[in-house]
Motif scaffolding. Structure first.
Motif, PDB file in Angstrom:
ATOM      1  N   GLN A  82       0.827  -1.218   0.000  1.00 42.02           N
ATOM      2  CA  GLN A  82       0.000   0.000   0.000  1.00 42.02           C
ATOM      3  C   GLN A  82       0.860   1.268   0.000  1.00 42.02           C
ATOM      4  OE1 GLN A  82      -3.117  -0.045   2.970  1.00 42.02           O
ATOM      5  NE2 GLN A  82      -3.641  -2.213   2.541  1.00 42.02           N
ATOM      6  N   VAL A 125       1.410   3.080  -2.684  1.00 41.05           N
ATOM      7  CA  VAL A 125       0.778   4.077  -3.556  1.00 41.05           C
ATOM      8  C   VAL A 125      -0.637   4.425  -3.102  1.00 41.05           C
ATOM      9  CG1 VAL A 125       2.145   3.402  -5.545  1.00 41.05           C
ATOM     10  CG2 VAL A 125      -0.007   2.215  -5.076  1.00 41.05           C
ATOM     11  N   GLY A 126      -1.055   3.865  -2.010  1.00 38.15           N
ATOM     12  CA  GLY A 126      -2.380   4.206  -1.482  1.00 38.15           C
ATOM     13  C   GLY A 126      -3.047   2.998  -0.875  1.00 38.15           C
TER      14      GLY A 126
END
Length: 606
Positions: free
Chosen positions: A409, A411-412
């Motif tokens: 996670q 990148v988000g």
């Protein structure tokens, strides 16, 4: 007349020659015996009597001298006088030589005179009278007796020498006669026996000539032998056999020739070389492909063929003759490089036994399958696999990194459903990377580019390091890893990176086939110059029928979990064998498996 009687008759000349030689030898021995007997009977007794008379006369003279000296020894004179008279009578009865009779009479007269003087001498007692009687009468009589005895002795000794020389000359003459008779007799006997034997055995020559013609294919050959002996009977049987063989050949020759031509045409139609080798190792038969490609000639045998080909044929022959059944190669890697008339070829041998009606092996048929193109295709396939795997590796690595970032996670945030999908994608990506790595290792192994960088490594450290590399995977599956290697066992000579692939495959398989709560155990032992390492699990085990196949390329055991290309154990075997070791599996189904492999102790070349 029977053959035995004829052969005995043929020996008659030799027997006659032996009888003649024996008769001549007997007559010669008798003649030599008579000569020796003549010497003994005519002269030896006179010589002995003369010597004894001289001895007795000397003793009587010595006794007389003792009397002159004042010692009364006249008593001994009577004893020697009697013995002298006995020997004189012997001489008188054995007169054989010219002049011996006169010498014997002179001896008798001298002896009578000596006895008269001796009688008067013995009656005297006054010393001066004794002395005068001895020197004036007794001594001259003694000397006359002595001279007469010496004359007789000399006559007989000379006669013995003459007769001995004559006997020697006679012996030489008889010896020459005996040798001449023996030589002539032997030559005549051998010639006579040889002539009779040749004449009697001439029918055998006729029979042998007919048999040789029959063996060369002339069924018209017959043995014409007259008589009623065993050879004539054998000739009759031979003629009967030849007649039957002629009829049989006339009735079946066409069929046999047609069958032979058909079988030869079938063998010659095969594109692969076919060679038939006898049990003893010499060449029996071959087809046209073998003659053309391998340049083998049936009349020359295997002595002049390529040594590599001869080694292949010998290996197949020993396998078949040793009772191991047909020789079937395990794979294309057993193909031998053979120089042929069309250049270098790769020939894969297969062998089967040729049996008699009784089931005995009499030869080995070797078919040399030309797999040059197959191996070329295999190499092309391996190159293609290596190229594709290499091209896959870069995008797969990038894809694996991207999925890993998504999983973490970076990148988000992800929803729970998105996280499950990304996690599954990461597992599949890791499996694909593992397959690509295995394919690259396989291509390097098959292309011969598997290079080892050997270094000594302590056994306990090597095993613990391998277990630690798999500990995370084991914890995820709830499997315990245990190291039961005793410290200080020594070091092994290995390529650390390559041997880690072996451990990774074996330990990874053990973890994958173990249930949660189970254990994977690593053990080691040293025997001589070899270390044996074992990986034990508590899984379902390997059935007996799959224990060899699981080390083959692309093999997957029925019911095994999905994933992988079936190359791990094959690569592990190739790496272990490159180190000079062996690999295998033990255990019973349902009771776990024990994978083991051996490595050389440091200090010994693999």
């Amino acid at each position: 007349m029977s053959l035995r009687a004829k052969l005995l008759l043929a020996q008659a000349p030799l027997l006659l020659a032996l009888v003649v030689v024996a008769v001549v030898a007997s007559l010669t021995a008798m003649e030599l015996g008579r000569g020796s007997q003549a010497i003994l009977s005519d002269n030896y007794r006179s010589v002995l009597a003369g010597q004894r008379m001289l001895e007795f006369a000397e003793r009587m003279n010595n006794a007389s001298l003792s009397a002159v000296a004042g010692e009364r020894a006249v008593g001994e004179l009577g004893k020697w006088q009697a013995r002298f008279g006995e020997e004189l009578r012997v001489q008188e009865n054995n007169v054989t030589e010219p002049g011996e009779s006169e010498a014997t009479r002179a001896l008798r007269e001298g002896w009578d005179r000596y006895r008269e003087q001796l009688t008067r001498f013995s009656a005297l007692a006054e010393p001066s009278a004794v002395r005068h009687a001895y020197f004036d009468g007794l001594l001259p009589a003694f000397e006359q007796v002595k001279r007469s005895a010496e004359v007789i002795l000399t006559l007989n000794q000379d006669a013995m020498v003459h007769k001995s020389n004559a006997a020697e000359r006679s012996a030489r003459r008889l010896q020459g006669l005996l040798l001449s008779v023996a030589l002539v007799g032997c030559l005549a006997g051998v010639w006579g026996s040889g002539a009779l034997t040749t004449r009697m055995l001439r029918p055998l020559s006729v029979l042998g000539h007919a048999a040789r013609r029959l063996g060369e294919g002339d069924v018209e050959a017959r043995a014409v032998v007259d008589g009623a002996d065993e050879i004539a009977q054998l000739a009759g049987e031979f003629n009967t056999m030849a007649e039957r063989l002629k009829r049989y050949r006339e009735s079946t020759l066409g069929e046999l020739l047609a069958a032979h031509r058909a079988s030869q045409a079938v063998i010659d139609s095969l594109p692969d070389p076919v060679v038939v080798v006898a049990v003893e190792g010499h060449l029996l038969h071959l087809n046209q492909s073998a003659e053309r490609l391998l340049r083998i000639r049936l009349e020359e045998g295997l002595a002049t063929v390529d040594p590599a080909l001869r080694a292949v044929l010998e290996r197949v022959r020993r396998h078949v003759v040793g009772g191991k059944g047909p020789y079937v190669p395990k794979g294309l890697e057993e193909a031998a490089r053979i120089a042929t008339s069309d250049g270098e070829r790769r020939l894969l041998p297969r062998g089967t036994a040729v049996y008699t009606e009784q089931g005995d092996v009499v030869a080995t048929t070797v078919v040399l399958q030309d797999v040059t193109r197959l191996l070329s295709f295999e190499e092309l396939k391996n190159n293609l696999v290596a190229t594709v795997a290499h091209e896959f590796r870069t995008p797969l690595t990038s894809l694996h990194m991207s999925i890993h970032l998504l999983t973490e996670q970076v990148v988000g945030p992800l929803t729970e459903k998105q996280a499950d999908l990304v996690y599954a994608a990461r597992q599949d990506c890791e499996r694909l990377l593992s397959v690509v790595d295995e394919l690259l290792d396989l291509s390097r192994i098959q292309s011969g580019r598997l290079e080892l960088r050997l270094a000594p490594m302590e056994i306990e450290s090597l095993v613990r390091k391998s277990l630690d590399a798999q500990r995370g995977n084991a914890e995820l599956r709830g499997v315990e890893l245990r190291c039961e290697v005793i410290p200080g066992m020594g070091s092994v000579l290995v390529d650390p990176d390559r041997i880690q692939l072996v451990f990774a495959n074996l330990i990874g398989n053990a973890i994958r086939h173990s249930s949660s709560g189970g254990a994977v155990i690593a053990r080691a032992s040293v025997a001589g110059k070899t270390a044996r390492i074992e990986i034990l699990d508590q899984g379902p085990g390997v059935p007996h029928e799959y224990r060899q196949a699981i080390f083959d390329k692309y093999f997957r055991m029925p019911g095994a979990p999905s994933g992988g290309a079936g190359l791990g154990l094959f690569i592990a075997r190739e790496i272990v064998q490159a180190h000079g070791g062996e690999i295998g599996v033990e255990g019973e189904p349902g009771a776990g498996s024990r994978f083991w492999f051996t490595l050389p102790i440091a200090g010994d070349t693999p």
